[in-house]
Motif scaffolding. Structure first.
Motif, PDB file in Angstrom:
ATOM      1  N   GLN A  20       0.860  -1.125  -0.123  1.00 40.06           N
ATOM      2  CA  GLN A  20      -0.135   0.057  -0.070  1.00 40.06           C
ATOM      3  C   GLN A  20       0.722   1.306  -0.031  1.00 40.06           C
ATOM      4  O   GLN A  20       0.723   2.048   0.988  1.00 40.06           O
ATOM      5  CB  GLN A  20      -0.945  -0.031   1.126  1.00 40.06           C
ATOM      6  N   VAL A  21       1.758   1.446  -1.058  1.00 42.10           N
ATOM      7  CA  VAL A  21       2.607   2.454  -1.055  1.00 42.10           C
ATOM      8  C   VAL A  21       2.091   3.386  -2.341  1.00 42.10           C
ATOM      9  O   VAL A  21       1.660   2.752  -3.257  1.00 42.10           O
ATOM     10  CB  VAL A  21       3.960   2.207  -1.382  1.00 42.10           C
ATOM     11  N   VAL A  22       2.011   4.586  -2.366  1.00 43.21           N
ATOM     12  CA  VAL A  22       1.493   5.556  -3.378  1.00 43.21           C
ATOM     13  C   VAL A  22       2.676   6.522  -3.577  1.00 43.21           C
ATOM     14  O   VAL A  22       3.609   6.659  -2.764  1.00 43.21           O
ATOM     15  CB  VAL A  22       0.208   6.392  -3.141  1.00 43.21           C
ATOM     16  N   ALA A  23       3.085   6.945  -5.072  1.00 46.76           N
ATOM     17  CA  ALA A  23       4.226   7.806  -5.128  1.00 46.76           C
ATOM     18  C   ALA A  23       3.885   8.776  -6.333  1.00 46.76           C
ATOM     19  O   ALA A  23       3.042   8.572  -7.307  1.00 46.76           O
ATOM     20  CB  ALA A  23       5.247   6.824  -5.910  1.00 46.76           C
ATOM     21  N   ILE A  24       4.240   9.804  -5.995  1.00 45.90           N
ATOM     22  CA  ILE A  24       4.154  10.948  -7.002  1.00 45.90           C
ATOM     23  C   ILE A  24       5.445  11.148  -7.608  1.00 45.90           C
ATOM     24  O   ILE A  24       6.405  11.636  -6.796  1.00 45.90           O
ATOM     25  CB  ILE A  24       3.136  11.981  -6.557  1.00 45.90           C
ATOM     26  N   ASP A  25       5.797  11.337  -9.114  1.00 49.10           N
ATOM     27  CA  ASP A  25       7.174  11.624  -9.559  1.00 49.10           C
ATOM     28  C   ASP A  25       6.657  12.980 -10.516  1.00 49.10           C
ATOM     29  O   ASP A  25       5.816  13.070 -11.241  1.00 49.10           O
ATOM     30  CB  ASP A  25       7.651  10.656 -10.368  1.00 49.10           C
ATOM     31  N   LEU A  26       7.736  13.975 -10.260  1.00 49.05           N
ATOM     32  CA  LEU A  26       8.004  14.880 -11.212  1.00 49.05           C
ATOM     33  C   LEU A  26       8.976  14.716 -12.164  1.00 49.05           C
ATOM     34  O   LEU A  26       9.957  14.115 -11.738  1.00 49.05           O
ATOM     35  CB  LEU A  26       8.413  16.458 -10.677  1.00 49.05           C
ATOM     36  N   VAL A  43       2.011  -4.565  -3.574  1.00 52.11           N
ATOM     37  CA  VAL A  43       2.532  -5.519  -3.027  1.00 52.11           C
ATOM     38  C   VAL A  43       4.051  -5.360  -2.979  1.00 52.11           C
ATOM     39  O   VAL A  43       4.514  -4.736  -3.899  1.00 52.11           O
ATOM     40  CB  VAL A  43       2.237  -7.043  -3.536  1.00 52.11           C
ATOM     41  N   GLU A  44       4.765  -5.974  -1.976  1.00 51.72           N
ATOM     42  CA  GLU A  44       6.180  -6.143  -2.205  1.00 51.72           C
ATOM     43  C   GLU A  44       6.658  -7.348  -1.407  1.00 51.72           C
ATOM     44  O   GLU A  44       5.784  -8.150  -0.830  1.00 51.72           O
ATOM     45  CB  GLU A  44       7.069  -5.090  -1.599  1.00 51.72           C
ATOM     46  N   TRP A  45       7.860  -8.017  -1.892  1.00 55.07           N
ATOM     47  CA  TRP A  45       8.437  -9.096  -1.187  1.00 55.07           C
ATOM     48  C   TRP A  45       9.820  -8.929  -0.788  1.00 55.07           C
ATOM     49  O   TRP A  45      10.544  -8.142  -1.174  1.00 55.07           O
ATOM     50  CB  TRP A  45       8.444 -10.227  -2.320  1.00 55.07           C
ATOM     51  N   GLN A 135      15.575   6.851   2.273  1.00 55.80           N
ATOM     52  CA  GLN A 135      14.386   6.352   3.217  1.00 55.80           C
ATOM     53  C   GLN A 135      14.131   7.531   4.300  1.00 55.80           C
ATOM     54  O   GLN A 135      15.339   7.827   5.078  1.00 55.80           O
ATOM     55  CB  GLN A 135      14.644   5.150   4.169  1.00 55.80           C
ATOM     56  N   LEU A 136      13.204   8.342   4.162  1.00 60.28           N
ATOM     57  CA  LEU A 136      13.054   9.587   5.047  1.00 60.28           C
ATOM     58  C   LEU A 136      12.656   9.385   6.474  1.00 60.28           C
ATOM     59  O   LEU A 136      13.346   9.902   7.436  1.00 60.28           O
ATOM     60  CB  LEU A 136      12.299  10.775   4.498  1.00 60.28           C
ATOM     61  N   HIS A 137      11.622   8.466   6.578  1.00 59.63           N
ATOM     62  CA  HIS A 137      11.341   7.796   7.817  1.00 59.63           C
ATOM     63  C   HIS A 137      10.616   6.439   7.519  1.00 59.63           C
ATOM     64  O   HIS A 137      10.334   6.015   6.373  1.00 59.63           O
ATOM     65  CB  HIS A 137      10.633   8.775   8.696  1.00 59.63           C
ATOM     66  N   SER A 138       9.970   5.837   8.395  1.00 53.92           N
ATOM     67  CA  SER A 138       9.691   4.531   8.275  1.00 53.92           C
ATOM     68  C   SER A 138       8.334   4.599   7.195  1.00 53.92           C
ATOM     69  O   SER A 138       8.131   3.486   6.522  1.00 53.92           O
ATOM     70  CB  SER A 138       9.017   4.014   9.431  1.00 53.92           C
ATOM     71  N   LYS A 139       7.771   5.604   6.845  1.00 57.62           N
ATOM     72  CA  LYS A 139       6.669   5.540   5.831  1.00 57.62           C
ATOM     73  C   LYS A 139       6.744   6.246   4.713  1.00 57.62           C
ATOM     74  O   LYS A 139       6.199   6.313   3.774  1.00 57.62           O
ATOM     75  CB  LYS A 139       5.359   6.248   6.633  1.00 57.62           C
ATOM     76  N   TYR A 170       4.950   7.161  -0.331  1.00 59.21           N
ATOM     77  CA  TYR A 170       4.290   7.298   1.096  1.00 59.21           C
ATOM     78  C   TYR A 170       3.755   5.963   1.361  1.00 59.21           C
ATOM     79  O   TYR A 170       2.934   5.233   0.521  1.00 59.21           O
ATOM     80  CB  TYR A 170       3.267   8.380   1.274  1.00 59.21           C
ATOM     81  N   ARG A 171       4.137   4.976   2.421  1.00 60.49           N
ATOM     82  CA  ARG A 171       3.457   4.028   2.833  1.00 60.49           C
ATOM     83  C   ARG A 171       2.284   4.183   3.866  1.00 60.49           C
ATOM     84  O   ARG A 171       2.527   4.838   4.660  1.00 60.49           O
ATOM     85  CB  ARG A 171       4.480   2.937   3.647  1.00 60.49           C
TER      86      ARG A 171
END
Length: 172
Positions: A20-26, A43-45, A135-139, A170-171
């Motif tokens: 459940q991660v969403v990302a926005i890219d410029l 999903v991730e493994w 990794q900025l922080h855990s999420k 962001y997770r």
């Protein structure tokens, strides 16, 4: 061969984690190409002890990319949807936060075969990426990546498109 595929499928499913991660890219492409990319990683493994890599992660990302070329009112746009498996490996830390590299090759479908003054040869393209993730922080993560879209020579012509992307993920 069927047994190997069955075992690999079972292992991948057993290691599956809801990401459940969403990302926005410029994104900035060649010339006057600018864009926005929205990604979702359902999903991730966690891949433990891969030969030559050691501990790594693999995630699947589905994305929608909107690119724009030129100036108003004469600009043209193109929409690409993509599905990419991405391999991620921590290699260092920066200010006590994990620093990763990423590598992926996926598939994409472009709305228009002609874009930014180029005949891309096909609506079907491969989406290649290599990048650095901090990794900025855990999420939350910040990434800088190079992305290349190409039909891999399966159709002529094959000029490809190159992009640099700055991404925030962001997770939930």
């Amino acid at each position: 061969m069927k047994k190997i595929l069955l075992v690999l499928s079972f292992l991948m499913l057993s290691l599956q984690v809801q990401a459940q991660v969403v990302a926005i890219d410029l994104v900035k492409g060649e010339g006057e190409v600018l864009g926005l990319r929205l990604g979702y990683r359902p999903v991730e493994w966690h891949l433990a002890e891969i030969p030559l890599l050691g501990d790594a992660q693999l995630y699947m990302e589905v994305s929608a990319n909107l690119w724009r070329y030129g100036e108003e009112p004469e600009y043209e746009s193109n929409l690409a949807v993509a599905l990419s498996p991405v391999l991620v490996k921590q290699f260092s830390t920066l200010y006590d936060r994990a620093l990763y590299w990423e590598f992926g090759i996926g598939f994409s479908l472009l709305n228009k075969q002609r874009f930014a003054g180029k005949d891309l040869g096909s609506h079907y393209q491969f989406e290649d990426r290599v990048g650095l993730i901090w990794q900025l922080h855990s999420k939350a993560q910040l990434a800088l990546r190079y992305m290349h879209y190409s039909n891999a020579g399966l159709q002529k012509p094959n000029p490809g498109l190159d992009f640099l992307a700055l991404s925030y993920a962001y997770r939930f």
